[in-house]
Design an enzyme around this catalytic site. Sequence first.
Site, short mmCIF file in Angstrom:
data_model
loop_
_atom_site.label_atom_id
_atom_site.label_comp_id
_atom_site.label_asym_id
_atom_site.label_seq_id
_atom_site.Cartn_x
_atom_site.Cartn_y
_atom_site.Cartn_z
N TYR A 133 14.29 31.31 2.32
CA TYR A 133 13.33 31.94 2.73
C TYR A 133 13.26 32.44 4.03
O TYR A 133 13.87 31.85 4.90
CB TYR A 133 11.90 30.87 2.50
CG TYR A 133 11.34 30.73 1.13
CD1 TYR A 133 11.14 31.74 0.29
CD2 TYR A 133 11.19 29.24 0.81
CE1 TYR A 133 10.39 31.54 -0.90
CE2 TYR A 133 10.82 29.32 -0.50
CZ TYR A 133 10.53 30.37 -1.47
OH TYR A 133 9.75 29.95 -2.69
N LYS A 167 0.96 -1.20 -0.02
CA LYS A 167 -0.24 0.05 0.08
C LYS A 167 1.06 1.32 -0.17
O LYS A 167 2.03 1.10 0.37
CB LYS A 167 -0.90 0.02 1.31
CG LYS A 167 -0.15 0.00 2.58
CD LYS A 167 -0.96 -0.42 3.67
CE LYS A 167 -0.03 -0.31 4.99
NZ LYS A 167 -0.98 -0.68 6.08
C1 LIG Z 1 -0.15 -1.52 6.95
C2 LIG Z 1 -0.70 -2.68 7.30
C3 LIG Z 1 0.29 -3.83 7.52
C4 LIG Z 1 1.68 -3.80 7.45
O1 LIG Z 1 2.05 -3.03 8.57
P1 LIG Z 1 3.74 -3.10 8.89
O2 LIG Z 1 3.57 -2.38 10.40
O3 LIG Z 1 4.22 -2.07 8.02
O4 LIG Z 1 4.21 -4.52 8.79
C5 LIG Z 1 -0.62 -5.25 7.69
N1 LIG Z 1 -1.68 -5.25 8.03
C6 LIG Z 1 -2.80 -4.36 7.98
C7 LIG Z 1 -4.19 -4.41 8.26
C8 LIG Z 1 -2.12 -3.05 7.52
O5 LIG Z 1 -2.85 -1.97 7.56
#
Ligand SMILES: *Cc1c(COP(=O)(O)O)cnc(C)c1O
Length: 393
Positions: free
Chosen positions: A285, A54
């Site tokens: 800036y 993701k």
């Molecule tokens: C983002 C997510 C993961 C992965 O999490 P990490 O802590 O980065 O390993 C796994 N399961 C769900 C439901 C998530 O939202």
Amino acid sequence: MIDQYDGEPMAAGKYCPADKSRAWIELDRTALTSNIALLRSILPKRCRLMPAVKANAYGHGAVLISRECSRLGIDSFCVACAEEGAALRQAGIQGVILILGYTHPDAFPLLARYDLTQTLVDYPYALLLEEYAEASGIRRLPVHLAVDTGMHRLGVPAHQREQLKSICGMKHLRIDGVFSHLGAADLISPQGKSFTQAQIETFMSAAKKLREFLPEAKLHLQSSYGILNHPELTLDYARPGIALYGMLSTEEDTRDCPLPLAPVLSLYARVASLREIRPGETAGYGLRFQTSSPRRIAALSIGYGDGLPRGLSNGAGEVLLSGRRAPIVSPVCMDQTLVDVTDIPEVTAGSIATLIGRDGGEQITACELARRLGTISNEILSRLGSRLPRTFS
Ligand SMILES: *Cc1c(COP(=O)(O)O)cnc(C)c1O
């Protein structure tokens, strides 16, 4: 040799935006391969990895990472939303793509079109999806059932036995998996540990009951910290995110991690221009940087528009040049960042600055940036911008 821009092959001889002319991300294939092998090595043999790709694979480039994972035998992925899943399909990624979050009913047609597996985020949502599938003549829409075991974010509450049973009877949904998410797997306090233990037990007992109705459903619970702190669980999938990318969320956790994870991502930018600033002059800036001695200032071609956090402004952050640290001076701009290179005379226009990664004996990690900014490495990485070309080096 760079031959891909965000996964798309570049036509020979064409202008290649994935060059190293401005600012870019390089991915280390060896590190990714090794991280995957390390995670597999501590999990039971039957447990398969379902990487979280993701947020553009935590900024790494979802297509590049998913393709490489596919080559390494991974056949299941998690994304946050339907659009992310569709983009992977369009790039030719095969296997299961599980959407961990909410898909609005207007976007339900994407599910079948791109063969995406939707999470049932609660009971009313399951009813909606069942209704949609029936009305659209879809016989069996693949879904995973999320069970809320205490995090209270998404999922059908584990104690809602009637709702769970009713979902299992839905004729137009095919429940391929049952999962939950741990809300405190990173905590080592007694309170944190017992919370996680309770979540694990709640999940196991709910899963056992659900398996009577769903003998084929795959079970999964652990993300990175869950894998590291509870590798003994015998489930069908594990969902590593941050660990796959070669670190944990903080410097301390990464240092204490029993697995020698290796960071996959490095972030670089070119020096665009240099100038001498006389005592009393300012740079950047807001008149925030004023010198009392002559300074040599380099403008890097990267800014907060690329996801370089503006919180690194005015000395809060550093970059590496010629294997040495140079402080960021004045506020980070949208497309440029000024650094003080007075003590690194060999820096010229075209020199490469390392913002995340190694240069000589020095290293700046995403965890270091996270510490300086009071956040976690996950946020630093996932906010790296779409303007940055990504490539395996
Ligand atoms: C983002 C997510 C993961 C992965 O999490 P990490 O802590 O980065 O390993 C796994 N399961 C769900 C439901 C998530 O939202």
